[in-house]
Every structure is written in structure tokens, then in C-alpha cells.
Write a protein that holds these residues in place. Structure first.
Motif, PDB file in Angstrom:
ATOM      1  N   GLY A  32       0.818  -1.205   0.000  1.00 30.51           N
ATOM      2  CA  GLY A  32       0.000   0.000   0.000  1.00 30.51           C
ATOM      3  C   GLY A  32       0.846   1.245   0.000  1.00 30.51           C
ATOM      4  O   GLY A  32       1.974   1.239  -0.482  1.00 30.51           O
ATOM      5  N   SER A  33       0.282   2.313   0.588  1.00 30.70           N
ATOM      6  CA  SER A  33       1.016   3.574   0.658  1.00 30.70           C
ATOM      7  C   SER A  33       0.814   4.223   2.023  1.00 30.70           C
ATOM      8  O   SER A  33      -0.171   3.971   2.713  1.00 30.70           O
ATOM      9  N   VAL A  34       1.770   5.072   2.384  1.00 29.82           N
ATOM     10  CA  VAL A  34       1.745   5.736   3.688  1.00 29.82           C
ATOM     11  C   VAL A  34       0.610   6.753   3.722  1.00 29.82           C
ATOM     12  O   VAL A  34       0.526   7.637   2.878  1.00 29.82           O
ATOM     13  N   ASP A  35      -0.261   6.600   4.715  1.00 30.99           N
ATOM     14  CA  ASP A  35      -1.414   7.484   4.891  1.00 30.99           C
ATOM     15  C   ASP A  35      -1.166   8.485   6.018  1.00 30.99           C
ATOM     16  O   ASP A  35      -1.690   9.590   6.004  1.00 30.99           O
ATOM     17  N   GLU A  36      -0.363   8.068   6.997  1.00 32.72           N
ATOM     18  CA  GLU A  36      -0.086   8.898   8.172  1.00 32.72           C
ATOM     19  C   GLU A  36       1.248   8.464   8.752  1.00 32.72           C
ATOM     20  O   GLU A  36       1.659   7.323   8.560  1.00 32.72           O
ATOM     21  N   GLU A  37       1.925   9.369   9.450  1.00 29.87           N
ATOM     22  CA  GLU A  37       3.187   9.010  10.081  1.00 29.87           C
ATOM     23  C   GLU A  37       3.362   9.763  11.384  1.00 29.87           C
ATOM     24  O   GLU A  37       2.780  10.815  11.590  1.00 29.87           O
ATOM     25  N   SER A  38       4.175   9.175  12.252  1.00 35.92           N
ATOM     26  CA  SER A  38       4.593   9.845  13.474  1.00 35.92           C
ATOM     27  C   SER A  38       6.087   9.624  13.599  1.00 35.92           C
ATOM     28  O   SER A  38       6.569   8.503  13.476  1.00 35.92           O
ATOM     29  N   ASN A  39       6.810  10.707  13.852  1.00 37.91           N
ATOM     30  CA  ASN A  39       8.250  10.613  14.062  1.00 37.91           C
ATOM     31  C   ASN A  39       8.633  10.998  15.483  1.00 37.91           C
ATOM     32  O   ASN A  39       9.777  11.344  15.746  1.00 37.91           O
ATOM     33  N   ALA A  40       7.666  10.920  16.387  1.00 39.72           N
ATOM     34  CA  ALA A  40       7.941  11.233  17.787  1.00 39.72           C
ATOM     35  C   ALA A  40       8.929  10.215  18.345  1.00 39.72           C
ATOM     36  O   ALA A  40       8.822   9.014  18.075  1.00 39.72           O
ATOM     37  N   VAL A  41       9.891  10.670  19.113  1.00 47.61           N
ATOM     38  CA  VAL A  41      10.898   9.785  19.698  1.00 47.61           C
ATOM     39  C   VAL A  41      10.209   8.731  20.561  1.00 47.61           C
ATOM     40  O   VAL A  41       9.400   9.049  21.426  1.00 47.61           O
ATOM     41  N   GLY A  42      10.490   7.463  20.270  1.00 45.04           N
ATOM     42  CA  GLY A  42       9.898   6.359  21.017  1.00 45.04           C
ATOM     43  C   GLY A  42       8.458   6.071  20.659  1.00 45.04           C
ATOM     44  O   GLY A  42       7.828   5.198  21.253  1.00 45.04           O
ATOM     45  N   ASP A  43       7.909   6.780  19.687  1.00 47.53           N
ATOM     46  CA  ASP A  43       6.527   6.573  19.255  1.00 47.53           C
ATOM     47  C   ASP A  43       6.420   6.821  17.755  1.00 47.53           C
ATOM     48  O   ASP A  43       5.527   7.501  17.285  1.00 47.53           O
ATOM     49  N   SER A  44       7.351   6.250  17.001  1.00 52.58           N
ATOM     50  CA  SER A  44       7.376   6.450  15.557  1.00 52.58           C
ATOM     51  C   SER A  44       6.709   5.271  14.859  1.00 52.58           C
ATOM     52  O   SER A  44       6.945   4.117  15.207  1.00 52.58           O
ATOM     53  N   TYR A  45       5.886   5.583  13.872  1.00 49.37           N
ATOM     54  CA  TYR A  45       5.164   4.542  13.149  1.00 49.37           C
ATOM     55  C   TYR A  45       4.635   5.108  11.837  1.00 49.37           C
ATOM     56  O   TYR A  45       4.649   6.322  11.610  1.00 49.37           O
ATOM     57  N   LEU A  46       4.175   4.196  10.992  1.00 50.53           N
ATOM     58  CA  LEU A  46       3.469   4.561   9.766  1.00 50.53           C
ATOM     59  C   LEU A  46       2.092   3.923   9.809  1.00 50.53           C
ATOM     60  O   LEU A  46       1.939   2.797  10.282  1.00 50.53           O
ATOM     61  N   VAL A  47       1.094   4.640   9.309  1.00 54.15           N
ATOM     62  CA  VAL A  47      -0.206   4.043   9.052  1.00 54.15           C
ATOM     63  C   VAL A  47      -0.253   3.844   7.542  1.00 54.15           C
ATOM     64  O   VAL A  47      -0.085   4.800   6.777  1.00 54.15           O
ATOM     65  N   VAL A  48      -0.431   2.597   7.124  1.00 55.07           N
ATOM     66  CA  VAL A  48      -0.407   2.248   5.711  1.00 55.07           C
ATOM     67  C   VAL A  48      -1.816   1.927   5.240  1.00 55.07           C
ATOM     68  O   VAL A  48      -2.498   1.083   5.835  1.00 55.07           O
ATOM     69  N   ASP A  49      -2.238   2.609   4.185  1.00 59.45           N
ATOM     70  CA  ASP A  49      -3.519   2.310   3.545  1.00 59.45           C
ATOM     71  C   ASP A  49      -3.245   1.182   2.563  1.00 59.45           C
ATOM     72  O   ASP A  49      -2.491   1.352   1.604  1.00 59.45           O
TER      73      ASP A  49
END
Length: 116
Positions: A32-49
Motif C-alpha cells: 500500500g502507501s503511507v497514509d499517516e506518520e509519526s516521528n515522535a521519539v519512542g513513538d514512531s510509526y506509519l499508518v499504511v492504507d
């Protein structure tokens, strides 16, 4: 294994731009493709559609599952197979930021062998 919500060493640092819209590749093909992201230290992730791959669902990918980011070709590569991603705890728009879900997801992905 490193903390699931932190990027692996040398990945993520210096990206300098958003990953939203980048294609996401599992070890065995595009998911899929990246819909949302977080680059917070210790809380980084991607939400993939995932589009039609899992019937329009989304999945959360902890930063530690990312093995490489190709900014030139706008692709993110993961250390997980399509099957592993498909079988992950289900995404829920209302609860995916809750600590309980994060723990469950981190535990799930932590069961798999480290893949460089």
C-alpha cells in the motif's frame, strides 16, 4: 530486538520530509502507501492504507519494522511479509493510538526474528 516504536540505527534520521504518499513494500511485494506518520521519539510509526490488498483496511507499522527508506523513488521497505502484516492485530481508527493496542502490536511484531 530494539524498541518497536523507534527507528533502527541509520534509518529515519535525516529524512527531512514527509513519507505520506510513499509506496510501502513488504519483503514479498507492495502492500500500500503511507497514509499517516509519526516521528515522535519512542513513538514512531506509519499508518499504511492497503487499498484493495486487504479490502481497504489500514495497518500500523512500528518504525522498527522499516529496513530502508528510498526518498528518490518514494518507497519504504519493511522487514515483514504480507502474511505477517495481514495477521497483525486489527487497525481501529478510534483505538490505534491507545497504549494497550500499541503494546499488543509491539508484542506481535516482536515475535518475529530480527531482519536487517
Amino acid at each position: 530486538m530494539n524498541e518497536p516504536w523507534s527507528y533502527r540505527e541509520g534509518i529515519g534520521a535525516g529524512i527531512g520530509s514527509s513519507l505520506i504518499g510513499f509506496d510501502v513494500e513488504a519483503t514479498d511485494g507492495k502492500i500500500g502507501s503511507v497514509d499517516e506518520e509519526s516521528n515522535a521519539v519512542g513513538d514512531s510509526y506509519l499508518v499504511v492504507d492497503t487499498g484493495f490488498w486487504i479490502f481497504g483496511k489500514k495497518v500500523v507499522m512500528p518504525a522498527n519494522t522499516i529496513t530502508r527508506i528510498d526518498t528518490q523513488n518514494q518507497k519504504v521497505f519493511l522487514a515483514r511479509t504480507k502474511e505477517e502484516i495481514k495477521d497483525a492485530p486489527e487497525f481501529d481508527e478510534d483505538t490505534y493510538k491507545d497504549p494497550g493496542y500499541r503494546q499488543q502490536l509491539g508484542d506481535y511484531y516482536g515475535r518475529f526474528p530480527y531482519q536487517p
